[in-house]
Every structure is written in structure tokens, then in C-alpha cells.
Write a protein that holds these residues in place. Sequence first.
Motif, PDB file in Angstrom:
ATOM      1  N   ILE B  64       0.859  -1.201   0.000  1.00  0.00           N
ATOM      2  CA  ILE B  64       0.000   0.000   0.000  1.00  0.00           C
ATOM      3  C   ILE B  64       0.885   1.237   0.000  1.00  0.00           C
ATOM      4  CG2 ILE B  64      -1.617   1.351   1.430  1.00  0.00           C
ATOM      5  CD1 ILE B  64      -3.052  -1.235   2.006  1.00  0.00           C
ATOM      6  N   PHE B  65       1.939   1.196   0.832  1.00  0.00           N
ATOM      7  CA  PHE B  65       2.883   2.319   0.863  1.00  0.00           C
ATOM      8  C   PHE B  65       3.529   2.513  -0.517  1.00  0.00           C
ATOM      9  CE2 PHE B  65       7.556   3.077   1.348  1.00  0.00           C
ATOM     10  CZ  PHE B  65       7.488   4.435   1.534  1.00  0.00           C
ATOM     11  N   VAL B  66       3.970   1.393  -1.132  1.00  0.00           N
ATOM     12  CA  VAL B  66       4.617   1.479  -2.456  1.00  0.00           C
ATOM     13  C   VAL B  66       3.645   2.084  -3.475  1.00  0.00           C
ATOM     14  CG1 VAL B  66       5.621   0.125  -4.359  1.00  0.00           C
ATOM     15  CG2 VAL B  66       6.218  -0.433  -2.010  1.00  0.00           C
ATOM     16  N   ALA B 190      14.226   8.949  -0.334  1.00  0.00           N
ATOM     17  CA  ALA B 190      13.681   8.962   1.039  1.00  0.00           C
ATOM     18  C   ALA B 190      12.152   8.848   1.005  1.00  0.00           C
ATOM     19  CB  ALA B 190      14.100  10.220   1.758  1.00  0.00           C
ATOM     20  N   MET B 191      11.567   9.305  -0.112  1.00  0.00           N
ATOM     21  CA  MET B 191      10.114   9.184  -0.267  1.00  0.00           C
ATOM     22  C   MET B 191       9.734   7.705  -0.441  1.00  0.00           C
ATOM     23  SD  MET B 191       7.881  10.686  -3.441  1.00  0.00           S
ATOM     24  CE  MET B 191       8.373   9.645  -4.788  1.00  0.00           C
ATOM     25  N   GLU B 192      10.679   6.941  -1.009  1.00  0.00           N
ATOM     26  CA  GLU B 192      10.398   5.538  -1.348  1.00  0.00           C
ATOM     27  C   GLU B 192      10.741   4.572  -0.214  1.00  0.00           C
ATOM     28  OE1 GLU B 192      12.678   5.109  -4.925  1.00  0.00           O
ATOM     29  OE2 GLU B 192      11.520   6.631  -5.969  1.00  0.00           O
ATOM     30  N   ARG B 193      10.996   5.116   0.962  1.00  0.00           N
ATOM     31  CA  ARG B 193      11.297   4.261   2.118  1.00  0.00           C
ATOM     32  C   ARG B 193      10.353   4.620   3.265  1.00  0.00           C
ATOM     33  NH1 ARG B 193      13.289   2.283  -1.574  1.00  0.00           N
ATOM     34  NH2 ARG B 193      15.474   2.146  -2.138  1.00  0.00           N
ATOM     35  N   PRO B 194       9.920   3.611   4.066  1.00  0.00           N
ATOM     36  CA  PRO B 194       9.028   3.945   5.194  1.00  0.00           C
ATOM     37  C   PRO B 194       9.735   4.844   6.209  1.00  0.00           C
ATOM     38  CG  PRO B 194       9.688   1.618   5.216  1.00  0.00           C
ATOM     39  CD  PRO B 194      10.200   2.182   3.945  1.00  0.00           C
ATOM     40  N   ASP B 195       9.012   5.823   6.729  1.00  0.00           N
ATOM     41  CA  ASP B 195       9.663   6.850   7.560  1.00  0.00           C
ATOM     42  C   ASP B 195      10.271   6.299   8.858  1.00  0.00           C
ATOM     43  OD1 ASP B 195       6.667   6.832   8.477  1.00  0.00           O
ATOM     44  OD2 ASP B 195       7.754   7.839  10.082  1.00  0.00           O
ATOM     45  N   SER B 217       4.776   8.021   3.152  1.00  0.00           N
ATOM     46  CA  SER B 217       4.852   7.189   4.349  1.00  0.00           C
ATOM     47  C   SER B 217       3.782   7.570   5.380  1.00  0.00           C
ATOM     48  CB  SER B 217       6.241   7.331   4.960  1.00  0.00           C
ATOM     49  OG  SER B 217       6.502   6.281   5.824  1.00  0.00           O
ATOM     50  N   PHE B 218       3.613   8.877   5.606  1.00  0.00           N
ATOM     51  CA  PHE B 218       2.602   9.301   6.587  1.00  0.00           C
ATOM     52  C   PHE B 218       1.180   8.969   6.110  1.00  0.00           C
ATOM     53  CE2 PHE B 218       4.317  12.308  10.046  1.00  0.00           C
ATOM     54  CZ  PHE B 218       5.497  11.591  10.159  1.00  0.00           C
ATOM     55  N   PRO B 219       0.853   9.251   4.831  1.00  0.00           N
ATOM     56  CA  PRO B 219      -0.483   8.840   4.366  1.00  0.00           C
ATOM     57  C   PRO B 219      -0.710   7.340   4.539  1.00  0.00           C
ATOM     58  CG  PRO B 219       0.488  10.342   2.800  1.00  0.00           C
ATOM     59  CD  PRO B 219       1.543  10.067   3.817  1.00  0.00           C
ATOM     60  N   ALA B 220       0.296   6.537   4.202  1.00  0.00           N
ATOM     61  CA  ALA B 220       0.143   5.073   4.340  1.00  0.00           C
ATOM     62  C   ALA B 220      -0.033   4.694   5.816  1.00  0.00           C
ATOM     63  CB  ALA B 220       1.356   4.369   3.750  1.00  0.00           C
ATOM     64  N   ARG B 221       0.723   5.354   6.688  1.00  0.00           N
ATOM     65  CA  ARG B 221       0.606   5.061   8.130  1.00  0.00           C
ATOM     66  C   ARG B 221      -0.785   5.379   8.643  1.00  0.00           C
ATOM     67  NH1 ARG B 221       5.527   7.615  11.421  1.00  0.00           N
ATOM     68  NH2 ARG B 221       3.995   7.717  13.064  1.00  0.00           N
ATOM     69  N   LEU B 222      -1.307   6.544   8.200  1.00  0.00           N
ATOM     70  CA  LEU B 222      -2.633   6.948   8.685  1.00  0.00           C
ATOM     71  C   LEU B 222      -3.730   6.022   8.158  1.00  0.00           C
ATOM     72  CD1 LEU B 222      -2.172  10.798   8.466  1.00  0.00           C
ATOM     73  CD2 LEU B 222      -2.656   9.524  10.548  1.00  0.00           C
ATOM     74  N   PHE B 223      -3.458   5.359   7.054  1.00  0.00           N
ATOM     75  CA  PHE B 223      -4.435   4.415   6.511  1.00  0.00           C
ATOM     76  C   PHE B 223      -4.283   3.041   7.174  1.00  0.00           C
ATOM     77  CE2 PHE B 223      -5.601   1.041   3.557  1.00  0.00           C
ATOM     78  CZ  PHE B 223      -6.900   1.399   3.238  1.00  0.00           C
ATOM     79  N   ILE B 224      -3.039   2.564   7.239  1.00  0.00           N
ATOM     80  CA  ILE B 224      -2.788   1.197   7.724  1.00  0.00           C
ATOM     81  C   ILE B 224      -3.004   1.098   9.230  1.00  0.00           C
ATOM     82  CG2 ILE B 224      -0.960  -0.542   8.056  1.00  0.00           C
ATOM     83  CD1 ILE B 224       0.265   0.618   5.383  1.00  0.00           C
TER      84      ILE B 224
END
Lengths: 267, 262
Positions: B64-66, B190-195, B217-224
Motif C-alpha cells: 500500500i505504501f509502495v 527517502a520518499m520511497e522508504r518507510p519513515d 509514508s505518513f499517508p500510508a501510516r494513517l491508513f494502515i
Amino acid sequence: MKWWKDVMGMELRKILAYRSDFWITFLGQTFIQLMVARALWQAIFETQGVSEMQGFTLEMMGLYYLIAPIGMKILNGPNFGFLAQEIYDGTFTRYLLYPLSVFQYKTLTYLTYSLFYSLQMIILLGIYRLFISEVAFTSVDVGHLFLGLLLFIIGAIAYCMMGMMIEMIALWADNIWSLAVMLRFFTSFFGGALIPITFLPVWAQNILVWTPFPYLLSLPIRTIMGLSTFQEVTQGALILMLWTLIFMEGVKLVWKKGQFKYTGVGI
Amino acid sequence: MRRYLMLYLYFLRFSFSKAMEFRLDFSFRILMDILYYIVNILFFKIIFLHTPMLAGWTEEQMMIFVSCYILVDAISMTVFSSNMWWLPHHINRGELDYHLIRPVSPLFFLSLKEFSANSFLNLVIALGILIYSLVNYSQPFTVADVLLLVILILNGTLIYYCCQMLMILPVFWTQSSKGFMDLFFSMGIAMERPDRIFKGWLRVMFTILLPFALIASFPARLFIEKFHWPTFMHLTAVSIVLWMVMLFIWRKGLRAYSSASS
């Protein structure tokens, strides 16, 4: 011999023309890529709770990702458009007046960049060893360093030929930038710049030995790190030379087919 | 607002007719972007052959992050990339004058004029990858979660645009932006790696100063993960400050602009 010196000297002046750009790229780019890669692998090592993966310790991984981006720069030489841009501009004609062929001239300019980045690599390795991680250098010695750099230079000639084939597609197509980027993606991924190829499944590694990619990046990096035997180095160098000859024939073929398409007008 | 919308529709029309003139390039660009997506997906697939978790995420969460950063890249390539490529040239050659005298915001015009129609299909593919990873996600989620994710991805695109502008704008003073642009593309990783992999000063740099880690990373975190207000507030605050800083430097740059070419 004099032409070689003149062409290379002129190209070197071009490289150093914008000094601020040079230093930002040299230090910033390499350092950031290294730090991001190190952070990623540190997280993986910590999650797994191991000190070694596929023959790499975390320190060795740091060294690997220091060499990989500069290795890519050695291969890439003057970057995209070194031939195509002149075809588009219609300035390709000027090589008719030069005392050496366009291909000799372009290979020389390409090699100037590669040699210059090799020098950068030596400096960066020295800085890294002195100030960041001496542990990573346990199996690195001057002999391996020069053998690795020699492999990179042979690889750069092979890559230059591959690049020339793609750049000359500019005789037919209006933009070959995307093709050059695709070649870079392939080299970066299958050569091991993104991830050491020992991490790939064995079946993928077995297929890759039949392509030039592992010899362009992975082998020189492993050689510099002292992880390759002399036999692997000589075998790799011979394979790279064979690929260079194949790509040279490719360049000749593309040129033979495409030279009559050149208008000299520019677009 | 309506005038700007009409203007943008004209930009779209011109861009599509221009893209159709160069059909071979059109196909090459599509292939290139597809290859970029494949390489990025394969990269994490290979990592997950050697570890079951990365930065607290499983493989399906990582996908999902990717897909989030692939979508941000696709939007940026389609909407901004050509404009960002030409902007330093316009400044260097003294060609900004033509844009400064127009009765529209020069920032709007210079940032959005060239719509990369040949990347548009890739935008659709990137969206497809996101939908695919959402469909295959085993945890429950609501429509509101997806809506929030989409909004945050758009916000991520804005952060990406601001970061790129911050690397281009020094050209007003340095005459060449090549070094900074190379740096930008390096930082793009850095955008392509989890924060969560970033710690210490690297974390400060990528989550506050040049917030590449906030893009996807933050959008993916807030979703996951469970919605976390401090993360959301951090993302919002940094986005607003970054936008304001970018506008401030743009205005400073315009004042320093000499109109002379170099």
C-alpha cells in the motif's frame, strides 16, 4: 595521442565549470543515498536480529551502498543525450571536420567522466575509512581497489557502447530519453545498485549471469570490497570485453542503418 | 478561479495535441514508467524474501505504501515534471519576463503549463496499482479511510512539488540548478522508504526540514494504522509551512531576477 589529451582536457574543464554543482553532487548526493540505504538495512538487520545477511554485515552494507552510486556514475559517464542531443540540434555534422571519428571522440569524452568519477570514488573511500567506518574495510586493499576500478572502466566502455546504440535511435525517434532511463533502471536493478544481487532468488541469479548487468556493477563493487577472487575478476573482465565487442557491432549496425536518416537541420 | 480553470483546460488541450505529434516518445515514456513501477515493487518483494516485517509493516501493508509513492510520482510526472524541467532554463535565459507580464499568476503558469499527456496513461496504471493493493489488503477499512488516503496522497504530491521547487529556486542566485536537482532526485529515494527507518538527525531532516518521508509514508501510516492525530497534525503543519517557505523564496527569487541571460 595528442588528440586524446586535448579531448579529455577539454571535457575535464566542462565537468569543473560549475563548481558549486560539482560539490553538491559529489558530497550531497552520495552521502544522502548512503544514509538512506544504511537506515533501511539497519531496520532489516534489527528486525531479523542478525549480524550478517547473505555474506554482508551492516558495516559492509554501508560500504556497498557508498560504492554503488558512484559506480553507477562511472558507468553513466556524461549522462543522457551525449549523442542524441547533437543529432536533434543538427550539430552532429561538425564531426566531419574532426581529425577523429565521432565514435572515438564520444568514447574519449565518456571515459573522461568515468575516470574522473573513479578518482572521486578513491577520495570518498578514503574519507569513509578515515571518518566513518574503518571496520568495513577489513578485506579492502589497494590491489582490490584498483582491480575493481579497472573493471568499472571496462564496464564503462561496454555501457558507453550500449548507450551509443540507444542514443542513435535518435536518428529515427524524436526523444530517446525514456529509453536511456530504462537502460539505467535495468542496470541499477539487475546490476545490484538497488540491492546486492546475492539477495535475489537463485534462479534469477542464474539467469543474470548470461546478461552483462552483474559484471557492470556487482562484480566491481564486490572486487573493491575484497569479496571476489582473482579468477572471478579475470573471468568478469573477459566477459565484459566480449559484451563490449557485441555492443560495438550493434553500434556499427545501427549507424549503418540510420546514417542516411540524418538531415543536419535539427528539430 | 474560473479563469484559471479555463486556462488549465487550454493547457491540457495543447499538451495532448503536442504529445500525439511524438508517438514513439509517447510509447517509450509509458514503458519507462511501467518499468519504474515494476522495479519498485520487485525491490520490496525481494526484501520481504529475507524479512517478514519492515519498519513495523508486513508485505501487504508495504505494498500500500509502495502504491502511494508510485501514485505521487505518477501525478508529479504528469502535472509538474515538464514544467519543473523548463523552469531553471526560463530563469537562466531571462525568459521569465514573458510570464511576469501576463495577467495570471506566474507561479501557476510556470508550474502547470505543460501537462505531460504521455504520462497520463501511467497515472491510470498507478491508480490501478493502488486499487489492486487495496483490494488485496486483508484488514478492514471504510470508504472514509480511502477518501482520506486519496486526499493525503494529493497533499503528498504538493509536498513533492514544494521540495522540488525549493531545489530549483536557488537558480535565481546560482545560475545553475543541476547540482541541486541531482540532490533532489537523490533525496527522492527517502520518499520511497518507510519513515520509521529514519532515526536521529536523518529523521529530523526527512520529516521536518525536507519532508520527503511525509509524502507517502505518513499517508500510508494513517491508513494502515489507527488514525493518529499527532501524525496528522504534523503532516498538516509541515505541509503549510513548506508551502509558505516555497512562496517566500519564490518572491525573493523574483526580486533577485535580473532578466539577463547566462
